[in-house]
Write an enzyme that holds these catalytic residues in place. Structure first.
Site, mmCIF file in Angstrom:
data_model
loop_
_atom_site.group_PDB
_atom_site.id
_atom_site.type_symbol
_atom_site.label_atom_id
_atom_site.label_comp_id
_atom_site.label_asym_id
_atom_site.label_seq_id
_atom_site.Cartn_x
_atom_site.Cartn_y
_atom_site.Cartn_z
ATOM 1 N N GLU A 12 -7.054 -0.671 9.026
ATOM 2 C CA GLU A 12 -7.330 -2.069 8.701
ATOM 3 C C GLU A 12 -8.600 -2.556 9.391
ATOM 4 O O GLU A 12 -9.419 -3.266 8.797
ATOM 5 C CB GLU A 12 -6.134 -2.953 9.092
ATOM 6 N N HIS A 38 -12.657 -5.791 1.600
ATOM 7 C CA HIS A 38 -11.746 -5.110 2.543
ATOM 8 C C HIS A 38 -10.902 -4.068 1.816
ATOM 9 O O HIS A 38 -10.786 -2.925 2.268
ATOM 10 C CB HIS A 38 -10.849 -6.149 3.215
ATOM 11 N N GLU A 39 -10.315 -4.460 0.680
ATOM 12 C CA GLU A 39 -9.453 -3.535 -0.066
ATOM 13 C C GLU A 39 -10.241 -2.316 -0.557
ATOM 14 O O GLU A 39 -9.772 -1.179 -0.462
ATOM 15 C CB GLU A 39 -8.829 -4.258 -1.264
ATOM 16 N N HIS A 66 -10.863 0.489 1.917
ATOM 17 C CA HIS A 66 -9.867 1.556 2.075
ATOM 18 C C HIS A 66 -10.205 2.736 1.164
ATOM 19 O O HIS A 66 -10.050 3.896 1.548
ATOM 20 C CB HIS A 66 -8.472 1.016 1.731
#
Length: 530
Positions: free
Chosen positions: A470, A335-336, A339
């Site tokens: 997100e 997920h990080e 970004h």
């Protein structure tokens, strides 16, 4: 007729009084709006005493009740600290606290042989006194939050001695960064001529990039212990995932966050081909210092079922053991890294170069600063002088690489508007400066007060954008095949941090930079089932 007469009378007032009144009115309007939203959410905490059916398989009744009580305590604390902050700020403005502190700074400079012509020197004394005032007035709130609320709910791991040493160290580091950088900024504004705003913008851009670059390597280790992630399966899988998406990973660190709190976190930092990942030990079930300490205290090898442990040790294991499995950690990192891969960092750098996204800083003591210089002035002189703050702001700023850039990059537009407004004498007169127009005070007035309506609206827009990013980062983790593990990781992290999964729609829309847990799980569930 009476309303019309009142409006006419208001417009007949001197410009400085209208400005001062508008600043106070807007400040209290925002405060009342925030309080209204907080009370709506507090009503949710009070009335939602049973686990909703849709959460039945996500959260057990005991954890649900713990998180509800934790959030209730935080809500109460937030109300009283917010009220104190607003009243303090209002009294400072009404009784001329800013010009008084400026005169006091000049008096100290006079004792040292520096006259009024040494404006930058006086500005630095003003900054020192303002941050000292903020640290002292915020200390009781920080102590209560740490040693009452966080302690009560099992998150605090600090001793009072550690806390005080840490606060003193942060104050010293704050001054070491704030004072020299601010003096250079003020000097550039003084000598920059008609285009000083361009030079000031470029200077603060460079400073912010340098601070972001050196933070984790040179500043953060002054406060926390960073160790390389041990060789093993987790590190190998992190490196493979980074290579698969072309993320230029150079190092993976574990930070000993457990000595402060059992809250967990992860972030990455660095520029160009030198990216590093930092994992809090509280995030890693396998490497958690908390879990290892329990094993060492018991004097036994780790057991899966706890057989042979004392009742006291079982309680410690139950209360302290936390974190995610390796697969879940990889999903969180997926997920990080999403970004980064999706360009959220670059997009927000571009946004921040034409805007100034800064809502109220929420804190109770001044800390060392990792923000661009004009935000240093706002958040240490402005927001922390007039608003409460918290010691963990620096970790929150850096915890999301793309969001960090939105909050820390300087705004060309705002520096340009500052250049337009700095010569308006009525702005200074509105805050008690009739005979002088110090540059530092101009920065404070314009960025903290005059821009506040713009900042509120823009902050809300960025909150909406943040939630969109997100969801996109979650979707990226799905494409990596991490949907199932991210699903379980989100649930586990919510439990570990006692997050309350039910929220008022208006409160969450205004405040939540991340989508509510149920919305994220629903988005993941559809793909996971597919």
């Amino acid at each position: 007729m009476g309303m019309s007469a009142s409006l006419d009378a208001m417009w007949e007032m001197p410009a400085e009084k209208r400005i001062f009144g508008a600043v106070l009115l807007f400040s209290w309007t925002v405060y009342l709006w925030e309080t209204f939203l907080a009370q709506r959410q507090r009503r949710i905490y009070k009335t939602t005493t049973r686990v909703p059916p849709e959460l039945g398989q996500i959260m057990d009744a005991e954890t649900f009740e713990k998180s509800r009580l934790y959030q209730l305590d935080k809500s109460t604390f937030s109300f009283w600290s917010g009220l104190y902050s607003e009243v303090e700020g209002t009294l400072i403005l009404l009784f001329g606290g800013i010009p008084y502190l400026w005169r006091l700074s000049g008096r100290f400079c006079g004792y040292a042989g520096f006259g009024p012509e040494y404006e930058i020197t006086q500005s630095l004394v003003f900054l020192l006194l303002a941050t000292l005032f903020s640290a002292l007035t915020g200390l009781p709130w920080s102590l209560y939050n740490t040693f009452v609320i966080e302690e009560k709910h099992g998150f605090n791991h600090q001793t009072l001695e550690f806390f005080m040493k840490d606060a003193i160290k942060k104050f010293i580091v704050t001054q070491c960064i704030l004072l020299p950088v601010s003096s250079l900024l003020l000097y550039i504004i003084k000598i920059g001529g008609d285009y000083f705003f361009i030079y000031a913008w470029l200077f603060t851009l460079v400073v912010s990039l340098v601070l972001v670059t050196i933070y984790a390597d040179y500043i953060a280790p002054l406060f926390d212990k960073f160790t390389p992630l041990p060789e093993g399966k987790l590190k190998q899988e992190i490196e493979v995932m980074a290579k698969n998406i072309d993320f230029p990973l150079t190092k993976v660190y574990v930070v000993e966050g457990s000595k402060r709190s059992s809250h967990s976190n992860a972030y990455f930092y660095g520029f160009f081909k030198n990216k590093r990942i930092v994992l809090f030990d509280t995030l890693l079930e396998e490497y958690s210092v908390l879990n290892k300490d329990i094993q060492e205290e018991s004097g036994m090898e780790p057991r899966n079922d706890g057989e042979g442990d004392s009742e006291e040790m079982k309680a410690k294991v139950k209360n302290k053991k936390q974190g995610c499995k390796n697969e879940e950690v990889l999903a969180v990192l997926g997920h990080e890294l999403g970004h980064w891969k999706l360009g959220h960092t670059v997009k927000n750098i571009i946004i921040s170069q034409t805007t100034h996204p800064e809502r109220h800083c929420d804190a109770t003591a001044v800390h060392f600063v990792l923000i661009p210089v004009y935000c240093i002035i706002i958040c240490t002189v402005g927001s922390s002088f007039f608003l409460p703050s918290k010691l963990n702001d620096i970790r929150e700023l850096i915890s999301k690489d793309w969001l960090r850039n939105v909050k820390v990059m300087n705004s060309f537009l705002c520096f340009f508007l500052f250049a337009v407004l700095i010569g308006r004498k009525e702005l200074f007169a509105a805050f008690g400066f009739y005979d002088c127009q110090p540059t530092l005070i101009g920065l404070l007035i314009i960025f903290q007060f005059i821009f506040s309506p713009y900042n509120e609206v823009l902050s809300f827009c960025l909150t909406v954008l943040s939630r969109r990013f997100e969801f996109q980062a979650d979707a990226f983790a799905k494409k990596l095949g991490k949907a199932k593990d991210l699903y379980s990781a989100l649930i586990k992290l919510n439990k570990d941090n006692l997050g309350f999964p039910v929220s008022d729609w208006l409160f969450s829309m205004w405040h939540y930079s991340h989508p509510p847990l149920l919305e994220r799980l629903q988005a993941l569930r559809s793909t996971k089932q597919d």
